[in-house]
Scaffold this active site. Structure first.
Site, mmCIF file in Angstrom:
data_model
loop_
_atom_site.group_PDB
_atom_site.id
_atom_site.type_symbol
_atom_site.label_atom_id
_atom_site.label_comp_id
_atom_site.label_asym_id
_atom_site.label_seq_id
_atom_site.Cartn_x
_atom_site.Cartn_y
_atom_site.Cartn_z
ATOM 1 N N SER A 29 0.824 -1.206 0.000
ATOM 2 C CA SER A 29 0.000 0.000 0.000
ATOM 3 C C SER A 29 0.860 1.258 0.000
ATOM 4 O O SER A 29 1.879 1.343 0.688
ATOM 5 C CB SER A 29 -0.891 -0.005 1.244
ATOM 6 O OG SER A 29 -1.630 1.191 1.334
ATOM 7 N N ASN A 77 9.456 9.036 4.083
ATOM 8 C CA ASN A 77 8.270 9.661 3.537
ATOM 9 C C ASN A 77 7.335 10.081 4.657
ATOM 10 O O ASN A 77 7.255 9.440 5.705
ATOM 11 C CB ASN A 77 7.552 8.716 2.564
ATOM 12 C CG ASN A 77 6.464 7.895 3.235
ATOM 13 O OD1 ASN A 77 5.337 8.368 3.406
ATOM 14 N ND2 ASN A 77 6.810 6.669 3.616
ATOM 15 N N ASN A 117 -6.431 -1.490 1.879
ATOM 16 C CA ASN A 117 -5.744 -0.996 3.067
ATOM 17 C C ASN A 117 -6.503 0.237 3.558
ATOM 18 O O ASN A 117 -6.798 1.139 2.766
ATOM 19 C CB ASN A 117 -4.300 -0.644 2.714
ATOM 20 C CG ASN A 117 -3.517 -0.079 3.883
ATOM 21 O OD1 ASN A 117 -3.760 1.035 4.335
ATOM 22 N ND2 ASN A 117 -2.549 -0.839 4.358
ATOM 23 N N CYS A 147 0.529 3.495 10.542
ATOM 24 C CA CYS A 147 1.089 4.595 9.754
ATOM 25 C C CYS A 147 1.662 5.667 10.665
ATOM 26 O O CYS A 147 0.946 6.248 11.486
ATOM 27 C CB CYS A 147 0.025 5.208 8.848
ATOM 28 S SG CYS A 147 0.654 6.587 7.864
ATOM 29 N N LYS A 182 -2.034 -4.635 9.762
ATOM 30 C CA LYS A 182 -0.683 -4.169 9.452
ATOM 31 C C LYS A 182 -0.056 -3.558 10.700
ATOM 32 O O LYS A 182 -0.572 -2.593 11.274
ATOM 33 C CB LYS A 182 -0.714 -3.147 8.316
ATOM 34 C CG LYS A 182 0.662 -2.776 7.776
ATOM 35 C CD LYS A 182 0.525 -1.955 6.499
ATOM 36 C CE LYS A 182 1.880 -1.675 5.868
ATOM 37 N NZ LYS A 182 1.741 -0.923 4.596
ATOM 38 N N THR A 210 6.824 1.236 8.153
ATOM 39 C CA THR A 210 8.086 1.962 8.201
ATOM 40 C C THR A 210 8.561 2.254 9.623
ATOM 41 O O THR A 210 7.764 2.385 10.554
ATOM 42 C CB THR A 210 7.967 3.297 7.440
ATOM 43 O OG1 THR A 210 6.846 4.018 7.957
ATOM 44 C CG2 THR A 210 7.783 3.052 5.956
ATOM 45 N N GLY A 282 7.577 -2.501 -1.742
ATOM 46 C CA GLY A 282 7.140 -1.119 -1.849
ATOM 47 C C GLY A 282 8.161 -0.183 -2.439
ATOM 48 O O GLY A 282 8.089 0.187 -3.603
ATOM 49 N N THR A 283 9.162 0.208 -1.648
ATOM 50 C CA THR A 283 10.123 1.220 -2.069
ATOM 51 C C THR A 283 10.835 0.853 -3.367
ATOM 52 O O THR A 283 11.100 1.710 -4.206
ATOM 53 C CB THR A 283 11.155 1.455 -0.950
ATOM 54 O OG1 THR A 283 10.469 1.901 0.228
ATOM 55 C CG2 THR A 283 12.176 2.511 -1.352
#
Length: 322
Positions: A29, A77, A117, A147, A182, A210, A282-283
């Site tokens: 996501s 980010n 998500n 998040c 998550k 992250t 992801g990245t």
């Protein structure tokens, strides 16, 4: 006959929370949007699954820029869950994703799995969003309690066993969809959080989100990110992610999906050896949009090289202890 022609076509399918994926690679996501842009480069139904951009009940513009900063072997980010809101997703983006993710004609394999998500600032936000998604034809929900880039909600729900259990229980009560939670790595004991959401009905957990990080511009003396801090991702976090996936896989009975710094097919295989049923990337997609294809191909090559017939029984959780 060439070596390529002698290679056997392997079955890469895996099952997570009762849902069968054609292969174990899922676009994480926030890095793949809703797949529209990538579908112009290649058919997105090549992937095992796509976890859509994080959704909230109402549209969000996200954090003010600058909200991206490079770091050695990674990036920071603080996008802040910018998204069009649940209504626009259901009306515009989900129909596209469901159609684009259908298995290729003539291929005897499952459809690419579409995962929603979603996050919220309040418990009521989470519940109302889950109720809307439960009435849709989405395949799986990914409850984001991790998040770090929003001032209200976000990771706050995932940093204690009490709050993680409470939001999981509340969402579980309003949906029969397969539910994956998550998890944040920014806790003292991720296994405690995993067990807490398992006890309240989670069908699977995904980790890690992250790590919280920061950079400062030495010319202006200001943090590079307007939000001051942001989420660190990329190759630099992989060893931490791998350790946490291994720990959680040995702490819970529900399925585990691993992520965090996965850049290559070797990384993905490591995640699966540690106990991950599937792997989110992801990245790496930001630096190489074709990386999902390369990683899927690399896993198949690994299976051929080592005569692996089934990832679930021969690779997942098969790390050998010293």
């Amino acid at each position: 006959m060439s070596m390529r022609n002698r290679r056997k076509k392997r079955d890469l399918s895996v099952t997570v929370a009762g849902v069968t994926f054609p292969n174990p690679i899922i676009a994480a996501s926030g890095t793949y949007g809703f797949g529209e842009d990538y579908n112009e480069l290649y058919p997105i139904n090549i992937l095992g699954g796509i976890s859509c951009k994080g959704l909230t009940l109402e549209p969000r513009e996200g954090n003010p820029p600058p909200r991206i900063a490079e770091t050695p072997s990674g990036m920071l980010n603080s996008v802040g869950l910018q998204n069009p809101g649940i209504d626009v997703f259901l009306q515009k983006h989900l129909p596209f994703m469901n159609e684009a993710c259908k298995a290729p004609i003539g291929k005897n394999r499952p459809d690419t799995v579409v995962i929603a998500n979603f996050a919220g600032a309040t418990l009521d936000d989470y519940v109302k969003t889950a109720e809307r998604l439960d009435k849709s034809d989405i395949s799986m929900l990914e409850l984001n309690i991790s998040c770090p880039n929003v001032k209200e909600g976000g990771a706050a729900w995932g940093v204690s066993t009490e709050s993680a259990a409470r939001v999981t229980k509340s969402v579980r009560a309003v949906t029969k969809k397969p539910l994956m939670v998550k998890l944040t790595p920014n806790v003292s004991d991720v296994c405690e959080i995993a067990r807490a959401v398992e006890s309240e009905g989670a069908d699977a957990v995904s980790l890690i989100n992250t790590l919280l990080g920061m950079r400062i511009d030495i010319r202006t003396h200001r943090p590079i990110l307007r939000n001051n801090v942001g989420g660190l991702s990329g190759a630099s976090v992989f060893p931490v992610a791998l350790r946490m996936v291994w720990q959680v896989a040995n702490a819970v009975k529900i399925d585990v999906v691993g992520m965090g710094g996965v850049m290559t097919s070797d990384d993905a295989v490591e995640m699966m050896l540690a106990g991950a049923k599937a792997v989110q990337i992801g990245t790496v997609i930001i630096s190489d949009p074709y990386s999902p294809l390369k990683i899927i191909g690399g896993i198949e090559h690994y299976m051929n090289t080592h005569n692996i017939k089934d990832l679930g029984s021969e690779i997942v959780g098969k790390v050998r202890q010293w």
